[in-house]
Design a protein around this motif. Structure first.
Motif, short mmCIF file in Angstrom:
data_model
loop_
_atom_site.label_atom_id
_atom_site.label_comp_id
_atom_site.label_asym_id
_atom_site.label_seq_id
_atom_site.Cartn_x
_atom_site.Cartn_y
_atom_site.Cartn_z
N VAL A 255 0.81 -1.23 0.00
CA VAL A 255 0.00 0.00 0.00
C VAL A 255 0.84 1.28 0.00
O VAL A 255 0.30 2.37 -0.16
CB VAL A 255 -0.98 0.02 1.19
N SER A 256 2.17 1.15 0.19
CA SER A 256 3.02 2.34 0.10
C SER A 256 4.44 1.95 -0.27
O SER A 256 4.90 0.84 0.03
CB SER A 256 3.02 3.13 1.42
N ILE A 257 5.12 2.85 -0.97
CA ILE A 257 6.52 2.67 -1.35
C ILE A 257 7.27 3.95 -1.02
O ILE A 257 6.89 5.04 -1.47
CB ILE A 257 6.67 2.37 -2.86
N ASP A 258 8.30 3.84 -0.21
CA ASP A 258 9.10 4.99 0.21
C ASP A 258 8.22 6.09 0.79
O ASP A 258 8.46 7.29 0.58
CB ASP A 258 9.93 5.54 -0.96
N GLY A 259 7.18 5.70 1.50
CA GLY A 259 6.29 6.67 2.15
C GLY A 259 5.18 7.19 1.26
O GLY A 259 4.27 7.88 1.76
N ALA A 260 5.24 6.90 -0.03
CA ALA A 260 4.20 7.37 -0.96
C ALA A 260 3.08 6.34 -1.05
O ALA A 260 3.34 5.15 -1.25
CB ALA A 260 4.80 7.62 -2.33
N LYS A 261 1.84 6.79 -0.93
CA LYS A 261 0.70 5.88 -1.02
C LYS A 261 0.57 5.31 -2.43
O LYS A 261 0.77 6.02 -3.42
CB LYS A 261 -0.60 6.60 -0.66
N ILE A 262 0.22 4.02 -2.50
CA ILE A 262 -0.15 3.42 -3.77
C ILE A 262 -1.66 3.53 -3.89
O ILE A 262 -2.40 3.04 -3.02
CB ILE A 262 0.28 1.94 -3.84
N GLY A 263 -2.13 4.17 -4.95
CA GLY A 263 -3.57 4.44 -5.05
C GLY A 263 -4.01 5.29 -3.89
O GLY A 263 -3.40 6.33 -3.60
N ASP A 264 -5.06 4.85 -3.18
CA ASP A 264 -5.53 5.63 -2.02
C ASP A 264 -4.90 5.16 -0.72
O ASP A 264 -5.33 5.58 0.37
CB ASP A 264 -7.06 5.58 -1.94
N GLY A 265 -3.92 4.26 -0.82
CA GLY A 265 -3.22 3.80 0.38
C GLY A 265 -3.88 2.64 1.09
O GLY A 265 -3.45 2.26 2.19
N SER A 266 -4.91 2.07 0.48
CA SER A 266 -5.57 0.91 1.07
C SER A 266 -5.41 -0.30 0.14
O SER A 266 -4.98 -0.16 -1.01
CB SER A 266 -7.05 1.19 1.32
N VAL A 267 -5.76 -1.47 0.63
CA VAL A 267 -5.65 -2.70 -0.17
C VAL A 267 -6.56 -2.58 -1.39
O VAL A 267 -7.76 -2.29 -1.26
CB VAL A 267 -6.03 -3.93 0.66
N GLY A 268 -6.00 -2.81 -2.56
CA GLY A 268 -6.75 -2.65 -3.79
C GLY A 268 -7.62 -3.84 -4.13
O GLY A 268 -7.36 -4.97 -3.69
N PRO A 269 -8.65 -3.64 -4.94
CA PRO A 269 -9.59 -4.72 -5.27
C PRO A 269 -8.97 -5.84 -6.09
O PRO A 269 -9.35 -7.00 -5.93
CB PRO A 269 -10.69 -4.00 -6.05
#
Length: 284
Positions: A255-269
């Motif tokens: 859900v994050s890489i180097d502190g940056a959120k992936i998508g909205d920061g939650s588990v994706g569908p």
């Protein structure tokens, strides 16, 4: 006092406190050894055939004079699962070139390989990390160039995991020549804006994951688009989703890489769906 685990060492099932190997074993002296990890769910070995096939390849790539007997190894795995009452967990297999006087040259092929197996009880299905997702950091990939051989040379992955922990993350994604190779002990994936699953193609640069193979096959059966190519950390940060796969994690969202959120920061569908599809396949 809890009952000791039973482990397998060179033909014998013994309590772990009585298990020994030679101080001259080349696995200890040179990391001259390979290993496999097989998940256990409901007392059943998962993807066992694939793990044995990869073990045979690792042995061949290192010219080890070891016979890999699939039926015998399956029997040992099942016996350890039974003796240690493993409903859910892992079975580790470690195979070394054997014990010989210290020399960089391989010993004579008459040297007897060392075979050790042990179990771990672990929640691999109901894993809380699958619900919250993992945070990862990017680190340079400083491993040797034959990562396709599953050797016990795991010092740098251990160092990278410790650095990730020091940075408050769960794991690290390793980067070489600007491209992500894999995680410290798992294959890495991103999901692009159009829903394409992207993961690095097979080569000497990454481990040929058994769970990777199964998950990609299931993804294609489900009509999902898969693209095998390299990707950068910046591309990963801009992705819709990210996840990893391994024998112990199955499909694990990032859900994050180097502190940056992936998508909205939650588990994706899509990661959630793939994990569900994989677990359904295990239960079939």
């Amino acid at each position: 006092m809890s009952e000791e685990r039973i482990v397998y060492v060179n033909g014998n099932y013994v309590p772990e406190s009585e298990a020994t190997v030679s101080v001259f074993d080349r696995g200890f002296l040179f990391a001259d050894a390979v290993y496999e990890v097989t998940a256990v769910v409901g007392g059943k070995l998962i993807d066992f055939d694939g793990h044995v096939t990869r073990l045979k390849r690792s042995v061949a790539e290192l010219s080890m004079p070891a016979e890999v007997d699939e039926a015998k190894l399956r029997g040992i795995h099942e016996e350890l699962v039974s003796r240690n009452d493993i409903d859910e967990g892992l079975v580790y297999l470690q195979l070394t070139r054997g014990a010989a006087d210290r020399d960089f040259l391989y010993p004579d092929t008459s040297t007897t390989p060392t075979l050790v197996l042990f179990t771990q009880k672990k929640a691999v299905v109901e894993n809380p990390a699958a619900e919250r997702g993992m945070a990862v950091v990017s680190l340079p990939d400083l491993r040797w160039d034959r990562r396709d051989i599953k050797t016990v040379q795991l010092l740098y992955p251990s160092m990278a995991k410790m650095e990730a922990k020091a940075q408050g993350a769960d794991d690290a994604w390793l980067v070489e020549d600007g491209m992500v190779t894999e995680a410290t002990s798992a294959n890495a994936y991103i999901v692009t804006g159009d829903g394409t699953i992207v993961t690095r193609g097979l080569s000497n640069a990454i481990l040929h994951g058994i769970t990777r193979r199964a998950v990609l096959a299931l993804a294609e059966e489900a009509g999902l688009k898969v693209e095998e190519r390299g990707f950068t950390i910046d591309e990963a940060k801009a992705a819709r989703e990210a996840f990893v796969t391994s024998a112990s994690a199955f499909v694990m969202p990032v859900v994050s890489i180097d502190g940056a959120k992936i998508g909205d920061g939650s588990v994706g569908p899509l990661a959630r769906r793939l994990r569900g599809i994989y677990l359904e396949a295990l239960a079939a």
